[in-house]
Design a protein around this motif. Structure first.
Motif, short mmCIF file in Angstrom:
data_model
loop_
_atom_site.label_atom_id
_atom_site.label_comp_id
_atom_site.label_asym_id
_atom_site.label_seq_id
_atom_site.Cartn_x
_atom_site.Cartn_y
_atom_site.Cartn_z
N LEU A 35 2.93 -0.48 11.58
CA LEU A 35 4.17 -1.25 11.42
C LEU A 35 5.33 -0.34 11.08
O LEU A 35 6.44 -0.50 11.61
CB LEU A 35 3.98 -2.30 10.31
CG LEU A 35 2.94 -3.40 10.57
CD1 LEU A 35 2.77 -4.27 9.33
CD2 LEU A 35 3.38 -4.26 11.75
N LEU A 36 5.09 0.63 10.17
CA LEU A 36 6.15 1.56 9.80
C LEU A 36 6.52 2.47 10.97
O LEU A 36 7.69 2.80 11.19
CB LEU A 36 5.70 2.41 8.60
CG LEU A 36 5.57 1.66 7.28
CD1 LEU A 36 4.83 2.52 6.26
CD2 LEU A 36 6.93 1.28 6.73
N ARG A 37 5.53 2.87 11.76
CA ARG A 37 5.77 3.74 12.91
C ARG A 37 6.61 3.04 13.97
O ARG A 37 7.53 3.65 14.58
CB ARG A 37 4.43 4.17 13.50
CG ARG A 37 4.51 5.09 14.71
CD ARG A 37 3.15 5.18 15.38
NE ARG A 37 2.68 3.84 15.78
CZ ARG A 37 1.41 3.53 15.99
NH1 ARG A 37 0.46 4.43 15.82
NH2 ARG A 37 1.07 2.30 16.35
N TRP B 51 -4.11 1.99 4.59
CA TRP B 51 -2.71 2.25 4.99
C TRP B 51 -2.63 2.61 6.47
O TRP B 51 -1.77 2.10 7.20
CB TRP B 51 -2.13 3.37 4.14
CG TRP B 51 -0.71 3.72 4.50
CD1 TRP B 51 0.42 3.02 4.20
CD2 TRP B 51 -0.27 4.87 5.25
NE1 TRP B 51 1.53 3.64 4.70
CE2 TRP B 51 1.14 4.77 5.35
CE3 TRP B 51 -0.93 5.95 5.82
CZ2 TRP B 51 1.90 5.75 6.02
CZ3 TRP B 51 -0.17 6.91 6.49
CH2 TRP B 51 1.22 6.81 6.58
N LEU B 52 -3.53 3.48 6.93
CA LEU B 52 -3.53 3.88 8.34
C LEU B 52 -3.80 2.70 9.26
O LEU B 52 -3.28 2.63 10.38
CB LEU B 52 -4.58 4.97 8.57
CG LEU B 52 -4.23 6.37 8.05
CD1 LEU B 52 -5.45 7.29 8.11
CD2 LEU B 52 -3.07 6.97 8.84
N ILE B 53 -4.62 1.77 8.79
CA ILE B 53 -4.99 0.62 9.61
C ILE B 53 -3.95 -0.49 9.55
O ILE B 53 -3.57 -1.07 10.59
CB ILE B 53 -6.36 0.06 9.16
CG1 ILE B 53 -7.45 1.12 9.36
CG2 ILE B 53 -6.72 -1.22 9.93
CD1 ILE B 53 -8.78 0.75 8.72
N MET B 54 -3.42 -0.79 8.36
CA MET B 54 -2.60 -1.98 8.15
C MET B 54 -1.09 -1.73 8.16
O MET B 54 -0.33 -2.54 8.70
CB MET B 54 -3.00 -2.65 6.82
CG MET B 54 -4.46 -3.09 6.78
SD MET B 54 -4.96 -3.66 5.14
CE MET B 54 -3.94 -5.12 4.97
N ILE C 128 0.85 -1.20 0.00
CA ILE C 128 0.00 0.00 0.00
C ILE C 128 0.88 1.24 0.00
O ILE C 128 0.64 2.20 -0.74
CB ILE C 128 -0.96 0.02 1.21
CG1 ILE C 128 -1.79 -1.25 1.26
CG2 ILE C 128 -1.87 1.24 1.14
CD1 ILE C 128 -2.68 -1.36 2.50
N SER C 129 1.92 1.23 0.82
CA SER C 129 2.85 2.37 0.89
C SER C 129 3.52 2.59 -0.46
O SER C 129 3.64 3.74 -0.92
CB SER C 129 3.90 2.13 1.96
OG SER C 129 3.31 1.96 3.24
N LEU C 130 3.95 1.51 -1.10
CA LEU C 130 4.62 1.63 -2.40
C LEU C 130 3.65 2.22 -3.43
O LEU C 130 4.04 3.12 -4.21
CB LEU C 130 5.11 0.26 -2.87
CG LEU C 130 5.84 0.25 -4.22
CD1 LEU C 130 7.11 1.07 -4.15
CD2 LEU C 130 6.15 -1.18 -4.66
N THR C 131 2.42 1.74 -3.42
CA THR C 131 1.42 2.26 -4.36
C THR C 131 1.14 3.74 -4.10
O THR C 131 1.01 4.54 -5.04
CB THR C 131 0.11 1.47 -4.24
OG1 THR C 131 0.38 0.06 -4.38
CG2 THR C 131 -0.88 1.88 -5.33
N MET C 132 1.08 4.13 -2.83
CA MET C 132 0.84 5.54 -2.49
C MET C 132 2.01 6.43 -2.91
O MET C 132 1.81 7.57 -3.35
CB MET C 132 0.58 5.67 -0.99
CG MET C 132 -0.75 5.08 -0.54
SD MET C 132 -1.06 5.26 1.23
CE MET C 132 -1.38 7.02 1.35
#
Length: 348
Positions: free
Chosen positions: A224-226, A217-220, A51-55
């Motif tokens: 993890l990134l934070r 992204w905020l949920i999944m 999701i992050s990559l797509t964003m």
């Protein structure tokens, strides 16, 4: 050089340019697929955040499209009301975000070669959804062709050495959402006389994708990134990857604009075989004989489908030319009759 030689040079130049557009599109499409696999695969770069990559892709493409359309005025924006935007563009953006999300997620679980084999189901999905939404006419021979493609992909899946049900489900969902998006473009935009090229598509659709993707992204992925203190964004890796994704959209514009959508479909088949060969020889993915046999069946079905579409396009063009010829003949006949009437009036 004589007239015939000049014509030959012109034709040769056109052919060479067409091949150049095809080569550029294949190279960029190939690069984006392999690059995404490299970033997301746990055995390579190991950054499993699709999701992050797509964003990141959508943010980069939105920014460049905004500069080209609104700042530098390289591309003219499309006249569109707010109501049309929310009723037509926003649903297409939602479908596009889901398609990209699930497609990129599949790279974590499946090989590049097997993903390309599953993508052979795209004509099946587009035709089936088109029939269900009454945008395509049901034809028994076309449906038989769709069944043959599906059987070929099923055989390829049966022979997959590293079959992963989650990865297959994600890729099939990606195909379903992408096919729905393509059909909805015809219903919501093309039927209203609105045509978006890749730049204006990104200008209008990419921001929608960012908004829709921000929720999962905020949920999944954000938690993890934070919590991952070792995470850092490599601007070289993600910058070049995003640039390749944007350049691919430009290549689509060139290929379809200078040749045809059918040419891109045919080139896509060549690209798939190249990716399968690359996946087997360089990435060392396992490609079994059953894989190749099944994909070969699907390939024949897709090739026949493209051939049928080409014949239908030629027939439509022939009918259009015949209608234009009839209209021209009718106009000339009317002018001749009017001329004869004027002569009679002058004689009287």
């Amino acid at each position: 050089m004589g007239k015939g030689g000049a014509i030959s040079e012109s034709v040769l130049k056109k052919v060479l340019l067409s091949y150049a557009y095809v080569a550029i599109w294949i190279f960029l499409s190939f690069s984006v697929i392999v690059y995404n696999k490299f970033i997301l695969d746990q055995k390579m770069y190991n950054w499993p955040f699709p999701i992050s990559l797509t964003m990141i892709h959508m943010a980069f493409c939105s920014s460049i499209a905004y500069l080209l359309v609104s700042v530098f005025k390289v591309v003219e924006p499309v006249s569109m009301s707010r109501e049309l935007y929310f009723k037509s563009v926003v649903p297409i953006g939602a479908l596009y975000s889901l398609s990209l999300w699930f497609s990129n997620s599949a790279y974590i679980y499946l090989s590049v070669s097997f993903i390309q084999m599953l993508k052979a189901l795209m004509p099946v999905a587009v035709y089936s959804i088109g029939v269900s939404l009454k945008k395509e006419k049901f034809k028994s021979d076309t449906m038989a062709n769709m069944i043959s493609i599906s059987l070929g992909v099923a055989v390829a899946a049966y022979g997959e050495a590293k079959f992963n049900s989650k990865g297959v489900s994600l890729q099939l969902l990606a195909v379903a959402f992408e096919a729905t998006r393509l059909v909805m473009i015809q219903i919501l935009l093309n039927s209203k006389g609105i045509s978006l090229n890749p730049i204006t598509s990104l200008y209008y659709v990419a921001p929608c994708c960012l908004v829709f993707l921000s929720v999962p992204w905020l949920i999944m992925e954000y938690p993890l990134l934070r919590d991952n203190s070792s995470f850092h964004l490599d601007f070289v890796i993600f910058g070049t990857n995003s640039f390749c994704a944007f350049a691919l959209n430009l290549a689509v514009f060139l290929l379809v604009g200078k040749t045809s959508a059918l040419t891109m479909n045919v080139a896509g088949v060549v690209k798939d075989w190249l990716l399968i060969a690359f996946s087997w020889s360089v990435i060392k993915d396992t490609v079994t004989p059953i894989n190749l046999f099944g994909y070969g069946l699907a390939f024949l079905g897709v090739a026949y489908y493209n051939h049928s579409k080409l014949q239908a396009l030629k027939a439509a063009e022939g009918l259009k030319k015949a209608q234009q010829a009839d209209e021209e003949a009718g106009r000339l006949l009317e002018e001749r009759e009017e001329g004869n009437e004027r002569k009679i009036d002058n004689q009287n």
